[in-house]
Design a protein around this motif. Structure first.
Motif, short mmCIF file in Angstrom:
data_model
loop_
_atom_site.label_atom_id
_atom_site.label_comp_id
_atom_site.label_asym_id
_atom_site.label_seq_id
_atom_site.Cartn_x
_atom_site.Cartn_y
_atom_site.Cartn_z
N GLN A 49 0.81 -1.21 0.00
CA GLN A 49 0.00 0.00 0.00
C GLN A 49 0.84 1.26 0.00
OE1 GLN A 49 -3.62 0.05 -0.30
NE2 GLN A 49 -2.67 -1.77 -1.18
N SER A 52 1.92 2.01 -3.33
CA SER A 52 0.82 2.31 -4.25
C SER A 52 0.33 3.75 -4.15
CB SER A 52 -0.37 1.38 -3.98
OG SER A 52 0.02 0.04 -4.16
N ILE A 53 0.66 4.43 -3.06
CA ILE A 53 0.21 5.83 -2.92
C ILE A 53 1.38 6.81 -2.92
CG2 ILE A 53 0.17 5.95 -0.37
CD1 ILE A 53 -2.56 7.48 -0.71
N PRO A 76 2.96 10.91 -16.23
CA PRO A 76 1.71 10.73 -16.97
C PRO A 76 1.91 9.72 -18.10
CG PRO A 76 2.27 13.07 -16.80
CD PRO A 76 3.42 12.31 -16.24
N VAL A 77 0.90 8.87 -18.32
CA VAL A 77 1.05 7.85 -19.36
C VAL A 77 0.47 8.30 -20.69
CG1 VAL A 77 1.12 5.86 -17.81
CG2 VAL A 77 -1.09 6.72 -18.57
N ASN B 44 -4.06 11.65 -2.61
CA ASN B 44 -4.39 10.37 -3.21
C ASN B 44 -4.40 10.42 -4.74
OD1 ASN B 44 -6.60 11.99 -3.29
ND2 ASN B 44 -7.88 10.72 -1.96
N SER B 163 -1.99 12.03 -13.46
CA SER B 163 -1.12 10.89 -13.79
C SER B 163 -1.66 9.60 -13.20
CB SER B 163 0.29 11.12 -13.25
OG SER B 163 0.86 12.24 -13.84
N TRP B 164 -2.09 9.68 -11.96
CA TRP B 164 -2.57 8.47 -11.29
C TRP B 164 -3.51 8.83 -10.15
CZ3 TRP B 164 -1.30 8.77 -6.18
CH2 TRP B 164 -0.14 9.44 -5.83
N TYR B 166 -4.94 6.90 -6.35
CA TYR B 166 -4.93 5.75 -5.44
C TYR B 166 -6.37 5.51 -5.00
CZ TYR B 166 -4.18 3.15 -1.09
OH TYR B 166 -4.21 2.21 -0.07
N ASN B 169 -7.38 0.74 -2.78
CA ASN B 169 -6.11 0.08 -2.47
C ASN B 169 -5.18 -0.14 -3.66
OD1 ASN B 169 -8.29 -1.46 -0.44
ND2 ASN B 169 -6.47 -0.61 0.52
N GLN B 170 -5.46 0.55 -4.75
CA GLN B 170 -4.60 0.36 -5.93
C GLN B 170 -4.21 1.69 -6.54
OE1 GLN B 170 -7.10 -2.08 -8.40
NE2 GLN B 170 -5.58 -3.72 -8.28
N ARG B 171 -3.04 1.70 -7.18
CA ARG B 171 -2.70 2.88 -7.96
C ARG B 171 -3.21 2.68 -9.38
NH1 ARG B 171 1.73 6.61 -6.96
NH2 ARG B 171 3.03 4.95 -6.16
N ARG B 173 -3.90 4.29 -13.23
CA ARG B 173 -3.24 5.27 -14.10
C ARG B 173 -4.12 5.61 -15.29
NH1 ARG B 173 2.49 4.31 -12.64
NH2 ARG B 173 2.29 2.58 -11.18
N GLY B 174 -3.76 6.70 -15.96
CA GLY B 174 -4.39 7.06 -17.23
C GLY B 174 -5.91 7.10 -17.16
#
Lengths: 92, 425
Positions: A49, A52-53, A76-77, B44, B163-164, B166, B169-171, B173-174
């Motif tokens: 976690q 992930s943040i 950024p993607v 977040n 960009s992302w 949270y 519980n996950q990051r 993206r996009g």
């Protein structure tokens, strides 16, 4: 097995607030992971976690010292060079 | 509700006393002051116009703050500033991260302020990702003003602005991140409006990304979901700030572009045009920020309340969980006073149980203290104390109580680096 926090940490507290094992301590604005508490989130959620943040690349390492958010991974993607040039008004 | 009716309804609400005395909601309320309490460091999401690393006393913009405060320190700052600034009417939490990514600190601070002053407006500014889950709690502590930054309804457009995120519980993206964020924002906006909260929507205008059609669609949607006011703000894009847009020299709107965008959005939403894009620790009236002066102010008048776990009152020699009493001291630069000794039921009977026992009674007994000094303490009580805005310390274990308190006495700060920040909050 435990994760660790590097000196790139900006002390934003995000990891501390989401750690399910209550394993992150802060003393003098330095964030550290308490080794015996960290289980790399193997049981709780599957993905660590804190990593992930965390908003900073290379601030969190796995037990082998490998970065969980390596350079470029948090950028950024959606952008390519052409899109950036278009936004700058340099190409149509 | 058709458009005209909705507009009338919104005009009516703009006459509400709560709007008329809030400098961000009403241009005519500039005589009232506001304070942003920087208690929320975590975020977040990653916006492409924000860089969390940067903190410079010469710059002023959202997401940036010089010193974080604990909830207890924040309430103390509010009290100190209110004494000097009776026109202080608004207490906001705007970061420097996202207040709702730090719900405990945010709610504890608002609750603490409301307990000592029921006349101030409580506000929160959020990206909306955690809003649906927190609307009830915000309404419960008396938040009447809420700002949600919503930049687009289209996930494709928003994916160029974030960009992302949270989430769950996950990051993400996009596009995935953008979809989750927009869904939460829309849900949250509706819930907050239904709860009677006056919602302002901020939109950071990035020409070529979220202007034109995208903005028009956004204004229509937020209007139908009950937003009161819309604030289209120009992208701040200085390379020195280290943001993605800044580093790539993607320009913000010029005056004409901004005006045109506000006109487009203004078809459906009442526009706010006097925003100063404040820092997360701004203090004062919109046109005269005093965040620096107030820091000096609160350290110079400060008294901190410190609880000590000690067997005889001489040494800090007691484990937090073994303490049956705490000595409560008020400490300032020039004085040190024992206020009282408070009895508590000791809850810890040994290492195995230390982290598991309830300690609500202890926290209640120490609720007005900023710090607690003890010889040792378990991880979970440590965390619970921090969540309640009380900072535990074992740094002074086995040291003399009086000497330690003298060390911890707040010192009047000698200077604030640079001149008073020009308001750009």
């Amino acid at each position: 097995m435990a994760l660790s926090i590097t000196s790139l940490c900006i002390s934003c507290s995000a990891c501390k607030l989401v750690c399910p094992e209550n394993a992150i301590r802060v003393s003098d604005n330095q964030f550290t992971i308490v080794e015996h508490r960290c289980n790399e989130c193997s049981e709780a959620t599957g993905t660590p976690q804190c990593a992930s943040i965390c908003p900073v690349e290379n601030a969190i390492l796995d037990a082998n010292g490998i970065s969980l958010n390596p350079t470029g991974s948090l950028a950024p993607v959606t952008f390519n060079q052409e899109r950036i040039l278009a936004l700058k008004g340099e190409i149509a | 509700m058709n458009n005209d009716l909705a507009r009338k309804h919104s005009e009516m609400r703009m006459k509400d006393q709560r709007v008329q005395t809030h400098p961000c909601y009403s241009k005519d309320a500039h005589k009232y002051a506001r304070i942003h309490l920087p208690v929320a460091p975590a975020c977040n999401i990653q916006c492409n116009y924000c860089n969390r690393k940067f903190d410079c006393s010469n710059e002023t913009r959202p997401g940036v703050v010089s010193k974080l405060l604990s909830p207890a320190e924040a309430v103390h700052r509010f009290q100190a500033v209110k004494k000097r600034m009776p026109e202080l009417k608004v207490v906001g939490i705007a970061g420097p991260g996202d207040p709702l990514a730090n719900p405990n600190a945010t709610l504890a601070t608002l609750k603490g302020v409301a307990e000592i002053d029921d006349d101030v407006h409580l506000c929160v500014s959020t990206n909306g990702l955690n809003l649906p889950e927190q609307v009830d709690a915000l309404a419960g502590v008396g938040v009447h003003h809420l700002t949600i930054t919503i930049n687009s309804l289209s996930a494709k457009t928003a994916s160029e602005l974030y960009s992302w995120a949270y989430f769950n519980n996950q990051r993400l993206r996009g596009i995935e991140a953008a979809e989750a964020l927009i869904e939460q924002q829309m849900k949250g906006l509706k819930l907050a409006s239904e709860a009677g909260i006056l919602v302002k929507v901020n939109t950071v205008l990035v020409p070529g990304i979220n202007d034109g059609e995208s903005l028009s669609a956004l204004a229509k949607e937020i209007q139908s979901r009950g937003a009161l006011l819309h604030n289209v703000m120009p992208l701040i894009s200085d390379p020195a700030h280290g943001t993605f847009f800044g580093l790539n020299h993607i320009p913000g709107p010029d005056k004409e572009q901004l005006e045109a965008a506000r006109k487009v959005a203004g078809m459906d939403m009442q526009q706010m045009t006097h925003c100063q894009q404040c820092r997360a620790d701004a203090v004062g009236k919109l046109d005269s920020d005093q965040s620096c002066a107030s820091k000096e102010l609160d350290s110079s008048v400060a008294t901190v309340r410190i609880a000590v776990a000690s067997s005889t009152g001489e040494l800090i020699d007691t484990h937090f969980g073994h303490a049956s009493e705490f000595r409560i001291f008020d400490v300032s630069e020039s004085s040190l006073a024992l206020v009282e000794t408070r009895q508590v039921e000791k809850y810890c009977s040994g290492m195995e149980h230390c982290d598991d026992q309830p300690l609500a009674g202890h926290i209640k007994a120490l609720h007005d203290c900023q710090q607690v000094l003890c010889a040792r303490i378990g991880m979970d009580p440590w965390q619970s104390l921090e969540n309640a805005g009380i900072t535990p310390s074992v740094e002074f274990a086995m040291m003399n109580v009086t000497d330690t308190l003298k060390v911890l006495a707040p010192k009047a700060s000698s200077s604030c680096s640079g001149s008073v920040n020009k308001e750009a909050c």
